[in-house]
Design a protein around this motif. Structure first.
Motif, PDB file in Angstrom:
ATOM      1  N   TYR A 114     -24.197   7.974   4.557  1.00 31.28           N
ATOM      2  CA  TYR A 114     -25.420   7.215   4.279  1.00 31.28           C
ATOM      3  C   TYR A 114     -26.386   7.949   3.362  1.00 31.28           C
ATOM      4  O   TYR A 114     -27.520   7.553   3.225  1.00 31.28           O
ATOM      5  CB  TYR A 114     -26.093   6.835   5.597  1.00 31.28           C
ATOM      6  N   THR A 115     -25.910   9.007   2.767  1.00 29.74           N
ATOM      7  CA  THR A 115     -26.756   9.630   1.758  1.00 29.74           C
ATOM      8  C   THR A 115     -26.487   8.936   0.437  1.00 29.74           C
ATOM      9  O   THR A 115     -25.479   8.248   0.280  1.00 29.74           O
ATOM     10  CB  THR A 115     -26.422  11.114   1.580  1.00 29.74           C
ATOM     11  N   PHE A 116     -27.383   9.099  -0.492  1.00 28.82           N
ATOM     12  CA  PHE A 116     -27.119   8.479  -1.784  1.00 28.82           C
ATOM     13  C   PHE A 116     -26.456   9.447  -2.757  1.00 28.82           C
ATOM     14  O   PHE A 116     -26.414   9.196  -3.952  1.00 28.82           O
ATOM     15  CB  PHE A 116     -28.380   7.848  -2.385  1.00 28.82           C
ATOM     16  N   ALA A 168     -32.396  13.856   5.193  1.00 31.59           N
ATOM     17  CA  ALA A 168     -32.798  12.931   6.250  1.00 31.59           C
ATOM     18  C   ALA A 168     -31.732  12.845   7.331  1.00 31.59           C
ATOM     19  O   ALA A 168     -30.538  12.910   7.053  1.00 31.59           O
ATOM     20  CB  ALA A 168     -33.045  11.555   5.654  1.00 31.59           C
ATOM     21  N   GLN A 169     -32.211  12.719   8.568  1.00 30.55           N
ATOM     22  CA  GLN A 169     -31.276  12.464   9.655  1.00 30.55           C
ATOM     23  C   GLN A 169     -31.443  11.009  10.033  1.00 30.55           C
ATOM     24  O   GLN A 169     -32.530  10.589  10.415  1.00 30.55           O
ATOM     25  CB  GLN A 169     -31.587  13.344  10.859  1.00 30.55           C
ATOM     26  N   GLN A 218     -29.006   2.327  -8.885  1.00 27.96           N
ATOM     27  CA  GLN A 218     -29.577   3.623  -9.247  1.00 27.96           C
ATOM     28  C   GLN A 218     -28.492   4.604  -9.683  1.00 27.96           C
ATOM     29  O   GLN A 218     -28.778   5.607 -10.301  1.00 27.96           O
ATOM     30  CB  GLN A 218     -30.392   4.212  -8.091  1.00 27.96           C
ATOM     31  N   PRO A 238     -33.663  26.075   4.456  1.00 26.67           N
ATOM     32  CA  PRO A 238     -32.524  25.408   3.798  1.00 26.67           C
ATOM     33  C   PRO A 238     -32.319  25.928   2.375  1.00 26.67           C
ATOM     34  O   PRO A 238     -33.263  26.372   1.728  1.00 26.67           O
ATOM     35  CB  PRO A 238     -32.949  23.942   3.758  1.00 26.67           C
ATOM     36  N   VAL A 298     -36.629  11.719  -4.005  1.00 25.51           N
ATOM     37  CA  VAL A 298     -36.378  10.345  -3.585  1.00 25.51           C
ATOM     38  C   VAL A 298     -35.917  10.405  -2.141  1.00 25.51           C
ATOM     39  O   VAL A 298     -34.909  11.037  -1.821  1.00 25.51           O
ATOM     40  CB  VAL A 298     -35.290   9.691  -4.453  1.00 25.51           C
ATOM     41  N   LEU A 299     -36.667   9.793  -1.309  1.00 24.30           N
ATOM     42  CA  LEU A 299     -36.301   9.830   0.103  1.00 24.30           C
ATOM     43  C   LEU A 299     -35.207   8.816   0.422  1.00 24.30           C
ATOM     44  O   LEU A 299     -34.286   9.100   1.183  1.00 24.30           O
ATOM     45  CB  LEU A 299     -37.540   9.544   0.956  1.00 24.30           C
ATOM     46  N   MET A 300     -35.355   7.638  -0.121  1.00 24.44           N
ATOM     47  CA  MET A 300     -34.339   6.627   0.164  1.00 24.44           C
ATOM     48  C   MET A 300     -34.252   5.594  -0.957  1.00 24.44           C
ATOM     49  O   MET A 300     -35.196   5.388  -1.716  1.00 24.44           O
ATOM     50  CB  MET A 300     -34.636   5.927   1.486  1.00 24.44           C
ATOM     51  N   HIS A 301     -33.100   4.989  -1.027  1.00 28.84           N
ATOM     52  CA  HIS A 301     -32.879   3.852  -1.920  1.00 28.84           C
ATOM     53  C   HIS A 301     -32.579   2.644  -1.058  1.00 28.84           C
ATOM     54  O   HIS A 301     -31.928   2.765  -0.021  1.00 28.84           O
ATOM     55  CB  HIS A 301     -31.672   4.110  -2.822  1.00 28.84           C
ATOM     56  N   THR A 312     -29.841   3.830   1.669  1.00 26.64           N
ATOM     57  CA  THR A 312     -29.248   5.172   1.629  1.00 26.64           C
ATOM     58  C   THR A 312     -30.364   6.206   1.554  1.00 26.64           C
ATOM     59  O   THR A 312     -31.463   5.911   1.097  1.00 26.64           O
ATOM     60  CB  THR A 312     -28.320   5.344   0.421  1.00 26.64           C
ATOM     61  N   PHE A 313     -30.013   7.408   1.970  1.00 25.33           N
ATOM     62  CA  PHE A 313     -31.052   8.408   2.177  1.00 25.33           C
ATOM     63  C   PHE A 313     -30.757   9.720   1.474  1.00 25.33           C
ATOM     64  O   PHE A 313     -29.612  10.028   1.152  1.00 25.33           O
ATOM     65  CB  PHE A 313     -31.208   8.669   3.685  1.00 25.33           C
ATOM     66  N   HIS A 314     -31.801  10.475   1.333  1.00 26.23           N
ATOM     67  CA  HIS A 314     -31.693  11.847   0.845  1.00 26.23           C
ATOM     68  C   HIS A 314     -30.926  12.670   1.883  1.00 26.23           C
ATOM     69  O   HIS A 314     -31.042  12.423   3.086  1.00 26.23           O
ATOM     70  CB  HIS A 314     -33.110  12.397   0.642  1.00 26.23           C
ATOM     71  N   PRO A 315     -30.156  13.650   1.417  1.00 24.04           N
ATOM     72  CA  PRO A 315     -29.402  14.446   2.395  1.00 24.04           C
ATOM     73  C   PRO A 315     -30.285  15.159   3.416  1.00 24.04           C
ATOM     74  O   PRO A 315     -29.783  15.561   4.471  1.00 24.04           O
ATOM     75  CB  PRO A 315     -28.661  15.461   1.522  1.00 24.04           C
ATOM     76  N   LEU A 339     -21.284  13.439  -1.592  1.00 24.59           N
ATOM     77  CA  LEU A 339     -21.231  13.544  -0.138  1.00 24.59           C
ATOM     78  C   LEU A 339     -20.433  12.385   0.452  1.00 24.59           C
ATOM     79  O   LEU A 339     -19.697  12.559   1.427  1.00 24.59           O
ATOM     80  CB  LEU A 339     -22.646  13.583   0.434  1.00 24.59           C
ATOM     81  N   GLU A 389     -27.285   6.280  13.616  1.00 26.10           N
ATOM     82  CA  GLU A 389     -26.229   5.388  13.149  1.00 26.10           C
ATOM     83  C   GLU A 389     -26.757   3.971  13.024  1.00 26.10           C
ATOM     84  O   GLU A 389     -27.613   3.548  13.782  1.00 26.10           O
ATOM     85  CB  GLU A 389     -25.037   5.448  14.108  1.00 26.10           C
ATOM     86  N   HIS A 390     -26.243   3.301  12.085  1.00 29.37           N
ATOM     87  CA  HIS A 390     -26.763   1.966  11.801  1.00 29.37           C
ATOM     88  C   HIS A 390     -26.476   1.005  12.944  1.00 29.37           C
ATOM     89  O   HIS A 390     -25.635   1.235  13.769  1.00 29.37           O
ATOM     90  CB  HIS A 390     -26.122   1.431  10.514  1.00 29.37           C
ATOM     91  N   ARG A 407     -19.689   0.302   3.077  1.00 30.68           N
ATOM     92  CA  ARG A 407     -20.608   1.286   2.498  1.00 30.68           C
ATOM     93  C   ARG A 407     -20.152   1.698   1.087  1.00 30.68           C
ATOM     94  O   ARG A 407     -20.955   1.783   0.169  1.00 30.68           O
ATOM     95  CB  ARG A 407     -20.693   2.504   3.420  1.00 30.68           C
ATOM     96  N   GLN A 417     -26.903  20.773   7.495  1.00 32.43           N
ATOM     97  CA  GLN A 417     -28.208  20.253   7.064  1.00 32.43           C
ATOM     98  C   GLN A 417     -28.925  21.213   6.120  1.00 32.43           C
ATOM     99  O   GLN A 417     -29.796  20.808   5.369  1.00 32.43           O
ATOM    100  CB  GLN A 417     -29.085  20.007   8.292  1.00 32.43           C
ATOM    101  N   TYR A 418     -28.565  22.478   6.202  1.00 35.06           N
ATOM    102  CA  TYR A 418     -29.265  23.457   5.373  1.00 35.06           C
ATOM    103  C   TYR A 418     -28.590  23.680   4.029  1.00 35.06           C
ATOM    104  O   TYR A 418     -29.078  24.447   3.213  1.00 35.06           O
ATOM    105  CB  TYR A 418     -29.354  24.804   6.107  1.00 35.06           C
ATOM    106  N   TRP A 429     -23.351  11.139   8.945  1.00 41.96           N
ATOM    107  CA  TRP A 429     -24.527  10.909   8.101  1.00 41.96           C
ATOM    108  C   TRP A 429     -24.219  11.032   6.618  1.00 41.96           C
ATOM    109  O   TRP A 429     -24.919  10.473   5.778  1.00 41.96           O
ATOM    110  CB  TRP A 429     -25.637  11.885   8.472  1.00 41.96           C
TER     111      TRP A 429
END
Lengths: 1114, 623
Positions: free
Chosen positions: A295-297, B372-373, A335, B298, B394-397, B367-370, A301, B376-377, A326, A258-259, A292
């Motif tokens: 599910y990042t954009f 973010a935790q 995007q 981080p 951008v936090l999420m798309h 989808t999310f920024h890295p 990753l 599971e969907h 996915r 995460q870091y 996870w």
């Protein structure tokens, strides 16, 4: 040491030079001094700008790539310089960081090339320096430099595995304490070190414990096993305690992702995954820790996740669909830059390719769920529906493709659509597949392919189409990719498809293709390209053929029979070539097209009719070449016959007749050979005639020989006696390979093309034509049968226009001209002909000489004496090995006035069949008075011998000189000439007089005798020979050649109108070198003449026919 | 995953195909060399990286061979064996190969994979490290003699690309570099709604303020407050970076060099955050920058925020639509959106809020920024927890279907009455079925004619104003929020547009690429004699003869007359349903911080297809 110090600007140039062309460019700057030393001294100067120093460091790095490894001394100096910079309070961090990096890079490249240096002090010193820097966790100001130092150490560890293994415990404790943002660099350093320890397993003593450091961090010493040589005696001592501690470290590390930055995470994963495997960590842990990522954009990753996924497939069980959907969504997300979406599509394809091999059962299960959501009864249902389902899917795909059908054929859309189509088609049998190429065997071999493949193939399109099509509605740009995907998916389905009848499905798709083709003729070239591509592939040849069959079956009947049909000829061409497609449909279509052309013909459509007619004949020719004539015979002969009868264009008619004759007379194999010979030689001679036959795009070919036009437009070579048959068919083509030195174009003089270049019409047209000598037959020696020579006289003349030379007034001249001749026709070697000199003619204002002028035998206005110099007679002696027309290529070599050598090709000369006509050879001992009767006897003997039923037909004759024996095998033919009596007689007198051996019939004898041209022959009346009758032909009428030329037989043809009364016969005997004969018996009536032809050389009939027509009908 | 992402070298070429910047990474190159030497055979051995001149000429050669810098992408008749387009895959427009000729040595070797990213006038080439067998495999692919690969079975590009994260990484590197050299490294836009007490006309002018990235600020810690006050009067909707634009000036090599040496010192990228790197470069660290006591900082957050605490969210919907107005083709409307965030929070707090607004039935992807935790969907209710980085991000798309009808409905018809004149008609209905508080701020319709020059137009719309440029006609329907608040609007616009006389265009190289061009006997009388009843068809036919083939990635330019594009901006709740309740945003450890949320809805590719023209359509599976 350095000779001189370079200034900042000089350094800039050095670096630019180096980047552009490498180290080779440097010498002039360095004067041989070591680049490194020069750099170091510059780096230490306080007055140099920082930016330049940074450049210098990068330059040093680049240089280390292709320079020989640095000696230990240079490395030491480098470290000293580095130390001084690091410790200097004034130097900015940017320079310090870069210096650390560059030094490391240089060390790595130098040390790897020189193993001995590893143990040396420079490396130890460098590592020690780094360790000093990093050994201050959480220190504020220089934190970034600490990070850089960590990275440097990591790179050293990567380059020299286990270099840091002995100090791992220190690294771990540093890693634990670091809390600033550079902790990522500590983490990476630690994980890389651990990876190497785990992977290479150095001897146990070196790291007895992770938690208790047994050796101090500094002073650093290079591990002994590295010095001894990597990989020599690494023995991993199983130590439970080590594993336990390692697990703790890894557990610590697994908390870190995460870091990390995305790229940091990549490096981390590269290190940690093998460690996790080695330590046999619970795979589910990986899943929990890294799910996870999906599910990042960040595309990177996602990609990393896929890497983990495939490593720990078991622990991700059940997630296949989730993962797949996915990635699929990734390709849908607007995007992302296009390229990542494309990558997403590729990943998913790769993903499924891999998954197929690995997770078949699960997929089978999933697919059944997807297919019948309510009814998971199993695979049977899936199987059953699949066929139908695929067809629907494919249809949808094609609808999308066909939405583009109205776009221009060259459009990207069309290209993409056809690419998808192609992919779909070949999907069933990839090239890697070793199975044979025919459909039948494909089906057999694929029945037994694993069930697996079918399942996946089914699963894919469903999911994908749904997403893809929705998404791409308005995003046209990606639609292509989707279509591609769809095609690719179908690729996968192909094994099924074969089970359910690939062919059937293909037809469905092809039907679609046919629809769009018939609607938009523009697609034709694209379709043809697609077919060609398939035909060109050894594996998918059959598919191409299949497509052709479909087009033949479905497209041809759909086509409108109008001028637009012309666009489809490329397809027809392919069909006509292919033996797998029955020619009947095409022939029928062409027939109807011909009828259309005939009907539509009018004053405005002349060129069009000719154009399309030639195209039709081109197809006929292709058929003749590629197919067995038996399959063609009926249809093609019908087509050719009606074309030759009704087609409005004369040339097309002639050609059609010619093909028809070939089809009927020439045996298949020989015919193919003959035609192929022409087809393979694209460089057609500039003469007008052969083009129509041998070059299908001949309207263009006509203007082609521009290049040979340059010299040929100044120097003309003319036949004294023009050929009767202007459009003679010739099998001989200019063979450029024959002449060893460079033929074909004009080397000596670079001239401008003359503006009034008439190359594309008639080679003999331009300029003043002089031909005033009488024709000579020079029989140098008595002809022997095997060694016949005939000769002709030709004239060359110059017409050097003023633009060749500067002086307009002065007539240009060329000297020492040598004409060389070659021919691909079966003539013996032709000796070259020297001409002492030629004078140019003055430029003429009126260059438009009509054709009739140029062809006149004795031009009236060209007899002036001074023009004599512009021309010279040339005599060509031919030694035919076979009596056939041909082309003789003429090459000229000459000196110009200024000494230039002119070399080039003139227009070729046509040799006609009539050039082969000779009188029969007389025996030596024959008295002169007996000659006429000898000829008549010879004629009669040969006439009989050439009748196939005759007994002499099977006799053999010893050739003169004892050179062998020959059997006469005769052929007969007839020709009806509808010409008035007088003109026929005139024509015979003019052209065939020497060969007439006998004239029968009082009326005719009187007539000819009175004219006095034909002499010294036998004259007969009907009564003198009982075999002749006024109404009957001299030979029996029972043979197959019996011709009912009395058209009104039905009305009771007993009465013969006076106009049809037989007036008399000419009997003509022609010797065709080397040993053949041609016999005519002309049965003359007032307005028509029947010529009975016999010969012992059947191929000559083809030319004789043209000859007779030209002789009498023009 | 044998190796991560390493870069052997990168080159930047200008539009004259001249290398203006190059960087090689000896450490990575060294690794490549070792690998090559291990696997070398008669056909394969190690080659030095090309010098700039060699690379430039190889690039120019490829351009010549492939018709353009990107190339054909798919196999066309010009494609030659050994070239990228022979592989027959569109991605070869992005992952290219070069044949390097070392003149003095008489060698010719393949350089692959080169990532090609074209940005402005520059072509950026990045060469990631792969393994020798990948290169060999590609070399086989582009030299195969058969009719093309069948995907899934033959040796194919897909499995190579899946196997090579370094290619993906190299693309990111190339894109980042592209942004840097053009000065476009911009952080996402976050719009903060100002205090609701300000109303009236001023509201729309000062209603929102732009806050741009920290890159331009001298000291990131103290900056946010200053920046927000300084730019307080920024006009809404025009929030851009206040960093100087670098597009017009020459490439700043020093900036690039320093970025590269920080981002990927040895060729292995570790952090591509340009704003972080430039902040570290320019400001460094002071003793005041204390590491957090309890947690690790981080890597993506080198500085911690200090100051007044607040957190801003901007929900941004982009509406894409394809309106066909045909019975057989259903209209299509989708929304893609993102949530931008700016967290001005001290320390390293976690922020979380539930994702209740999004209707799961309509959401297609999330989808999310890295940072973010995400649980599971699966569940309907999701909560997102994230540890925000500094600055805007951008936090999420998300992608979703529209929850209401299309904001702009209607049709567009254009019919060519002669070669140079077209009659058109718009009938639009705006905001039908929409209720307050959703209002439309501005709305305009553009008819682009990329291939024709507009001479004049004629006609008056029922509402709004019209203007034209050389290649388009623009109809501004709404320019003022007030005029359109909360009611639906009908708008019609009949008119004619006249073009400069049609000029046949030369066939482009790509055009002739596919198939031997056109029908060889293109006699026009053929068509006139045939049963072509429709005059317009005839005109179109004639014109489409001269149409150029489009670039593979150029979405709408293929037919000159066939669509109108709508652009609009709306105020009010999002159309996707995405919303954040300020009360539900929780911060841990708890601090007092204001939460501001703003929403904007803009148009993306909102296309009205010419009802009388032809349009591309994809079939929908009947699932």
């Amino acid at each position: 040491m350095a000779g001189k110090l370079l200034s900042p600007t000089e350094w800039e140039s050095v670096i630019d030079d180096y980047n552009l062309g490498g180290a080779a460019n440097l010498h002039r700057w360095t004067g041989g001094a070591s680049v490194v030393d020069l750099c170091i001294s510059s780096l230490l100067r306080k007055d140099f700008p920082v930016q330049l120093k940074l450049n210098l460091l990068t330059f040093l790095e680049h240089d280390s790539l292709d320079d020989s490894p640095l000696p230990s001394s240079s490395l030491s100096r480098l470290i000293d310089a580095l130390r001084s910079v690091i410790q200097s309070p004034s130097d900015p961090f940017a320079l310090k960081d870069q210096f650390l990096i560059s030094t490391t890079a240089i060390f790595i490249t130098s040390l790897l090339d020189n193993d001995e240096l590893i143990s040396g002090s420079p490396l130890r010193d460098l590592v020690e320096l780094f360790l000093t820097i990093i050994n201050r966790p959480n220190h504020g100001l220089d934190r970034h430099t600490r990070g850089v130092a960590c990275e440097c150490l990591r790179q050293l560890e990567l380059a020299f595995p286990c270099l840091l293994s002995e100090i791992t415990p220190h690294l771990w404790s540093l890693c634990q304490s670091e809390r600033t943002h550079v902790s990522q660099w500590y983490v990476l350093l630690l994980s890389t070190t651990i990876l190497n320890v785990v992977k290479l397993k150095p001897s146990g003593t070196s790291i007895s414990s992770m938690s208790n450091a047994t050796i101090p961090l500094i002073p650093f010493s290079v591990p002994q096993f590295l010095i001894d040589g990597v990989g020599s005696d690494f023995v991993w001592k199983e130590k439970e305690i080590c594993y336990k501690e390692l697990r703790r470290v890894v557990a610590f590390l697994l908390e870190c992702p995460q870091y990390l930055t995305p790229f940091g995470l990549v490096e981390f994963m590269v290190a940690i995954i093998p460690v996790a495997e080695e330590l046999e960590l619970q795979a589910s842990l990986m899943r929990v820790q890294f799910s996870w990522l999906l599910y990042t954009f960040e595309p990177l990753l996602c990609h990393i996740f896929l890497g983990i996924y495939f490593k720990f497939l078991d622990s991700f069980q059940g997630q296949e669909l989730e993962v797949a959907s996915r990635i699929m969504l990734l390709s849908k997300e607007p995007q992302h830059h296009l390229v990542f979406r494309l990558l997403g599509l590729h990943w998913i394809l790769g993903f499924f390719a891999l998954i197929v091999a690995l997770k078949l059962d699960l997929l089978a299960y999933c697919s059944s769920l997807i297919c019948n959501p309510g009814d998971a009864s199993g695979l049977k249902g899936v199987e059953a529906d699949k066929g139908v389902y695929q067809v629907t899917l494919f249809k949808d795909g094609l609808v999308s493709v066909s939405a583009f059908k109205w776009l221009p054929p060259w459009s990207t859309e069309t290209a993409v659509a056809f690419r998808a189509f192609h992919k779909f088609l070949i999907g069933g049998s990839p090239h890697a597949d070793a199975s044979s190429s025919s459909v039948g065997t494909l089906i057999e071999s694929d029945i037994f392919t694993p069930y697996s493949l079918k399942i996946i193939t089914f699963l894919l399109p469903f999911e994908m189409l749904d997403c893809l099509f929705h998404w791409a509605r308005w995003m046209r740009k990606l639609k292509f990719v989707q279509l591609d995907m769809v095609a690719n998916e179908f690729v996968c389905t192909a094994p099924d498809a074969i089970l359910y009848g690939l062919v059937g499905r293909c037809v469905a798709s092809e039907k679609m293709l046919v629809d769009s083709t018939s609607e938009s003729k523009g697609l034709v070239p694209v379709i043809v390209a697609c077919i060609d591509r398939l035909l060109g592939c050894h594996k998918h040849h059959w598919l191409g053929e299949h497509l052709l069959v479909t087009l033949d079956k479905h497209l041809l009947p759909e086509l409108k029979k109008d001028y637009s049909l012309g666009s489809y000829f490329p397809i027809f061409e392919r069909i006509s070539e292919n033996d797998k497609v029955s020619p009947s449909g095409l022939l029928e279509l062409l027939m109807r097209f011909t009828i259309f052309l005939v009907e539509k013909h009018g004053p405005d459509t002349g060129l069009k009719s000719w154009h399309h007619g030639s195209k039709i004949l081109g197809i006929c020719r292709t058929m003749l070449i590629h197919r067995r004539s038996s399959s063609l015979f009926t249809g093609l002969s019908k087509l050719l016959a009606s074309t030759s009868l009704h087609f409005p264009d004369l040339e097309v008619r002639d050609n059609a007749r010619f093909y028809l004759r070939m089809l009927i007379c020439v045996p298949g194999k020989k015919l193919k050979h003959i035609l192929n010979k022409g087809g393979n030689l694209p460089g057609i001679s500039p003469s007008t005639h052969s083009g129509a036959f041998f070059n299908l795009q001949f309207p263009r070919a006509l203007s082609d020989p521009k290049r040979s036009g340059s010299i040929a437009s100044y120097i003309h070579i003319e036949r004294v006696m023009p050929l009767l048959v202007k459009q003679s068919w010739s099998l001989s083509l200019p063979n450029f390979g024959i002449n060893p030195d460079k033929p074909g174009f004009f080397e000596g003089i670079r001239d401008n093309e003359s503006p009034s270049d008439e190359t594309d019409t008639d080679i003999t047209m331009s300029g003043n034509i002089i031909s005033e000598s009488e024709m000579l037959h020079q029989q140098k020696e008595p002809l022997r049968v095997m060694d016949a020579k005939i000769s002709e006289i030709w004239y060359t003349e110059t017409n050097t226009s003023a633009n060749v030379f500067d002086e307009v007034d002065k007539l240009p001249a060329i000297y020492a001209i040598v004409l060389k001749f070659t021919s691909s026709a079966p003539y013996g070697p032709i000796s070259s002909f020297p001409i002492p000199f030629l004078l140019g003619s003055p430029p003429k204002n009126d260059k438009h000489v009509t054709q009739s002028d140029s062809l006149a035998i004795v031009p009236v206005d060209n007899g002036h004496a001074e023009e004599e110099n512009f021309k010279a007679p040339v005599c060509i002696e031919l030694e035919p090995r076979e009596p056939m027309p041909g082309l003789v290529d003429v090459f000229i070599e000459s000196n110009a006035e200024n000494g230039q050598i002119i070399r080039g090709q003139l227009h070729s000369i046509s040799v006609g069949i009539e050039d082969m006509f000779l009188r029969a050879i007389l025996p030596d001992d024959l008295a002169e008075d007996d000659v006429p009767s000898y000829y008549v006897d010879l004629f009669n003997a040969l006439w009989e011998a050439c009748e196939s039923s005759s007994s002499t037909g099977r006799e053999t004759f010893v050739l003169k000189g004892g050179k062998g024996v020959s059997a006469i095998s005769g052929t007969r033919s007839v020709k009806l000439l509808e010409v008035p009596l007088t003109s026929l007689v005139q024509a015979v007198e003019r052209h065939l007089a020497p060969f007439v051996v006998c004239i029968i019939g009082e009326q005719l004898v009187d007539m000819v005798k009175a004219r006095g041209v034909i002499k010294d022959i036998l004259w007969k009346d009907f009564s003198s020979d009982s075999s002749f009758d006024v109404t009957c032909s001299p030979t029996s009428s029972k043979g197959p050649l019996y011709l009912k030329y009395l058209g009104d037989e039905d009305e009771g043809g007993v009465q013969i109108p006076t106009s049809k009364k037989n007036i008399g016969y000419f009997q003509i005997l022609i010797f065709l070198p080397p040993r053949f004969h041609l016999l005519f018996q002309m049965e003359l009536r007032d307005y028509s003449t029947l010529v009975r032809i016999r010969t012992d050389h059947w191929p000559c009939l083809a030319y004789v026919d043209d000859y007779l027509e030209a002789l009498f009908l023009n | 995953m044998q190796s991560g992402c390493c870069i052997r070298g990168l080159w930047i070429l200008n539009n004259q195909d001249f290398v203006i910047f190059s960087r090689k990474f000896p450490v990575v190159e060294r690794r490549w060399r070792v690998a090559c030497e291990k696997e070398s055979d008669d056909n394969f051995k190690y080659h030095l990286l090309p010098y700039d001149s060699e690379l430039a000429s190889a690039f120019a050669d490829r351009k010549k061979r492939e018709g353009s810098a990107r190339g054909f992408g798919i196999r066309v008749s010009q494609s030659v064996k050994g070239s990228d387009s022979w592989v027959d895959d569109p991605i070869t427009r992005h992952v290219i190969s070069l044949h390097i000729n070392k003149e003095e040595k008489g060698e010719n070797h393949l350089l692959w994979p080169l990532i090609l990213h074209i940005k402005g006038p520059y072509s950026i080439l990045v060469l990631p490290l792969v393994e020798p067998h990948h290169l060999k495999s590609y070399s086989r692919m582009c030299n195969r003699s058969d009719c093309g690969s069948a995907i899934g079975a033959d040796e194919n590009l897909s499995s190579l690309l899946l196997d090579l994260p370094s290619i993906t990484g190299a693309f990111i590197v190339a894109h980042t570099i592209g942004e840097i050299i053009l000065g476009e490294a911009v952080e996402p836009e976050v719009v903060a709604a100002s205090s609701p007490s300000v109303g009236g006309l001023l509201d729309s002018l000062t209603g929102s303020i732009g806050i741009s990235g920290i890159s331009a600020r001298p000291k990131p810690v103290a900056a946010p407050v200053a920046a927000s006050t300084a730019s307080g009067t920024a006009v809404s909707g025009a929030v851009m970076s206040d960093a100087p634009k670098m597009g017009s000036r020459p490439l700043d090599k020093d900036v690039l060099r320093s970025f590269i040496s920080s981002a990927m010192p040895f060729g292995t990228p570790l952090d591509l955050s340009y704003s972080n790197i430039s902040a570290i470069k320019t400001t460094g660290f002071s003793s005041a920058d204390m590491p957090p006591a309890d947690r690790k900082q981080p890597a993506w957050k080198p500085y911690l925020y200090r100051g007044k605490q607040r957190i801003l969210f901007t929900i941004h919907d982009t509406v894409h639509a394809a309106m066909y107005d045909r019975d057989e083709i259903p209209d299509c409307i989708t929304i893609s959106g993102q949530v931008n965030c700016r967290a001005e929070l001290e320390g390293l707090p976690d922020v979380s809020f539930p994702l209740t607004g999004l209707d799961t039935a309509r959401v297609q992807s999330l989808t999310f920024h890295p940072c973010a935790q995400v649980p599971e969907h699966g569940g309907d209710k999701q909560a997102i927890t994230f540890s925000p980085p500094l600055g805007n991000f951008v936090l999420m798309h998300y992608q979703a279907l529209c929850s209401v009808g299309p904001p702009i409905k209607g049709f567009y018809q254009l019919s060519m009455v002669s070669e140079n004149e077209g009659a058109f008609l718009f009938k639009l209905s705006l905001m039908e079925g929409y209720k307050t508080p959703i209002t439309i701020e501005f709305c305009a319709v553009t008819m682009p004619f990329p291939r024709r020059r507009v001479v004049s137009f004629d006609g008056t719309p029922s509402i709004g104003t019209v203007s034209n440029t050389d290649h388009s006609v623009e109809w501004k329907i709404i320019t003022n929020t007030r005029s359109a608040s909360g009611k639906s609007i009908e708008a019609t616009f009949p008119g004619t547009v006249r073009f400069a006389p049609w000029q046949a265009q030369r066939m482009p190289s790509f055009g002739s690429a596919i198939g031997s061009v056109a029908d060889e006997d293109s006699d026009l009388e053929t068509e006139s004699s045939s049963s072509m009843v429709n005059v317009e068809d005839q005109i179109m036919e004639k014109m489409s003869k001269d149409l150029q083939a489009v670039d593979l990635e150029d979405p709408f330019c293929w037919q000159a007359y066939n669509y109108a594009k709508v652009s609009f901006k709306m105020i009010g709740p999002s159309l996707s349903g995405m919303s954040i309740d300020p009360k539900s945003v929780s911060i841990f450890p708890a601090v007092k911080a204001t939460v501001e949320i703003s929403t904007q809805v803009t148009s993306g590719d909102y296309i009205l297809w010419n009802t009388l023209g032809k349009c591309p359509v994809a079939a929908t599976p009947e699932a």
